[in-house]
Design an enzyme around this catalytic site. Structure first.
Site, PDB file in Angstrom:
ATOM      1  NE  ARG A 185      -3.155  -0.485   2.865  1.00 23.91           N
ATOM      2  CZ  ARG A 185      -4.339  -0.821   2.364  1.00 23.91           C
ATOM      3  NH1 ARG A 185      -5.058   0.062   1.738  1.00 23.91           N
ATOM      4  NH2 ARG A 185      -4.790  -2.041   2.503  1.00 23.91           N
ATOM      5  CB  THR A 186       3.449   2.460   2.371  1.00 27.62           C
ATOM      6  OG1 THR A 186       2.529   2.314   3.446  1.00 27.62           O
ATOM      7  CG2 THR A 186       4.281   3.704   2.580  1.00 27.62           C
ATOM      8  CE  LYS A 226      23.123 -12.114  -2.816  1.00 25.49           C
ATOM      9  NZ  LYS A 226      22.865 -10.896  -3.605  1.00 25.49           N
ATOM     10  NE  ARG A 233       6.191  -0.614   6.125  1.00 28.60           N
ATOM     11  CZ  ARG A 233       5.148   0.155   6.426  1.00 28.60           C
ATOM     12  NH1 ARG A 233       4.992   1.317   5.847  1.00 28.60           N
ATOM     13  NH2 ARG A 233       4.271  -0.244   7.311  1.00 28.60           N
ATOM     14  CG  HIS A 289       3.946   5.504   8.279  1.00 31.93           C
ATOM     15  ND1 HIS A 289       4.597   5.852   7.110  1.00 31.93           N
ATOM     16  CD2 HIS A 289       2.936   4.690   7.906  1.00 31.93           C
ATOM     17  CE1 HIS A 289       3.985   5.274   6.096  1.00 31.93           C
ATOM     18  NE2 HIS A 289       2.981   4.566   6.555  1.00 31.93           N
TER      19      HIS A 289
END
Ligand SMILES: [Zn+2]
Lengths: 307, 154
Positions: free
Chosen positions: A51-52, A80, A101, A129
């Site tokens: 969504r974001t 890794k 994010r 956020h």
């Protein structure tokens, strides 16, 4: 040209907030442009959030910019064992701005300290956020015509819900009256009540989602109550339906009332609310693109409206 | 002279630093914070000594070393009562307290396991919100640490 990261809503002043809202308004009127022509924006999603990510990438695309990045850390070099620092340093060679994010708290702050290009925080664990807060503010401004002197009712999980904490912090500039409606287990943390006291903000705590509270509200901000937040399953079963909004509950509410929700919802807003013109959560998500266009252009130091 | 004994203990050092009035329970943490374990100079450490102010106290004497104040100030998290004596040619030329700095870098570990500072090869960083009623705030995740808790996070 001044560039600037956006890591936390607490970092920006009231004036900067109003400037961002002004920009969002501009982009709603002018969604498509070539302002980011020749620019590359990296979207680094160490934790998936479709969504974001789609909202940010839509914002960049509508500004004529290009997007690179990854949508899941398992497909990136992080899997890794590469450090965040090395990933940020590498991507900084390619991009003009990083939207990130991360599942770890403080990741965006740290990233902003190790690179010269602006970082836009698209969520760091349970911490911050800020683009969600800007779209919430823009939604309130757009539907109410103002941010000052509104009665804002927050419902559901007020303890762990970072969106309500950030929204509270942002609204502290605008003389709100807050109603906090939740179970005892998920009540607004003391540090935020302290902020209200310090700032002289009127607030009320309720255990019941009562008609009186609904009818006094200009904005009702609903949040998910998640089972995993409860130490006691019985307690969850007891409260899970106490904070659900049904259409019938809105019969005597204010005409200007709007219902917001950061989405996705589970059952806290019954689907019979969806057709009520007071339901605003789907448009709210749409405002996210304008808010993010505002954030990205400001972070890159671009003038709006362009000369 | 009533202070005779104490003066003797301090005067035993020709040049160097004496850190006095460290609460007994904070002594070894203070030794660690100051990095004294890795110093080649002659070091004397005393603990559970009588103190009118603290009940019992600890003391650290390091010969031929003068610490930077910003290093000494780090022990203020656990030993705000500490007093630093600078010794030159057998006499105390300066006496000063330790004060908590505005930020603490690389000293206190963040108690939040999901904090970036616990998951990257990087220094922790705390802002000192309240100096008297010690309250630290993680610069990265916003987690608060109180004075009592800080000692276990060094
Ligand atoms: Zn932290």
């Amino acid at each position: 040209m001044k560039t600037q990261s956006l890591v936390s809503i607490d970092d920006i002043t009231k004036e900067e907030m109003l400037q961002l809202l002004e920009r969002a308004r501009y982009f709603e009127a002018n969604p498509n442009s070539k302002l980011l022509d020749g620019k590359v924006v990296a979207t680094l999603f160490f934790e998936p959030s479709t969504r974001t990510r789609l909202s940010f990438e839509t914002a960049v695309n509508r500004l004529g910019g290009r997007v690179i990045g990854f949508s899941d850390a398992s497909t990136s070099s992080t899997s890794k064992g590469e450090t965040l620092k090395d990933t940020i340093k590498m991507v900084s060679n390619y991009a003009d701005l990083i939207v990130m994010r991360h599942f770890l708290e403080g990741a965006a702050r740290y990233a902003s300290e190790i690179t010269d290009i602006p970082i836009v925080n698209a969520g760091d664990g349970a911490n911050q956020h800020p683009s969600q807060t800007m779209l919430d503010l823009y939604s309130i401004l757009k539907t109410q015509g103002r941010l000052d002197n509104l009665t804002i009712t927050m419902v559901g999980d007020l303890k762990y819900g970072r969106t309500v904490h950030s929204l509270l912090m942002a609204l502290r500039f605008f003389k709100p009256v807050f109603n906090f409606v939740s179970s005892k287990e998920l009540a607004m943390p003391a540090e935020y009540l302290e902020v209200c006291r310090r700032e002289g903000i009127e607030f009320h705590e309720y255990r019941d989602f009562s008609q009186e509270v609904i009818d006094s509200s200009d904005i009702i901000y609903m949040t998910r109550v998640q089972r995993e937040r409860f130490s006691d399953v019985m307690e969850y079963e007891k409260v899970k339906n106490l904070y659900t909004l049904h259409n019938a509950m809105l019969a005597t509410s204010k005409p200007n009332l709007k219902i917001l929700h950061p989405l996705p919802r589970v059952n806290e807003i019954n689907i019979d609310v969806d057709d009520n013109p007071k339901a605003y959560y789907f448009e709210q998500a749409r405002n996210g693109v304008f808010a993010r266009q505002a954030i990205i252009t400001k972070a890159l130091g671009l003038q709006i409206p362009p000369k | 002279m009533t202070g005779n004994k104490k003066e003797l203990a301090v005067a035993a050092l020709k040049n160097g630093t004496v850190i006095d009035h460290i609460p007994s329970e904070a002594l070894f943490a203070a030794v660690r914070i100051l990095g004294i374990e890795n110093m080649g100079k002659s070091v004397t450490i005393g603990n559970n000594l009588h103190s009118n102010r603290l009940g019992t106290k600890g003391i650290i004497k390091v010969a031929d070393t003068e610490f930077e104040q910003c290093v000494l100030d780090r022990i203020a998290i656990i030993a705000p009562t500490a007093v630093v004596n600078i010794i030159r040619d057998y006499s105390v030329v300066e006496k000063r307290p330790v004060t908590l700095p505005d930020t603490l870098t690389g000293i206190v570990r963040c108690p939040n396991p999901k904090c970036i500072s616990n998951n990257e090869p990087m220094a922790s960083r705390f802002e000192v919100v309240d100096r008297n009623d010690v309250d630290l705030c993680c610069h990265y995740c916003g987690h608060h640490v109180a004075g009592g808790e800080a000692a276990s996070l060094l």
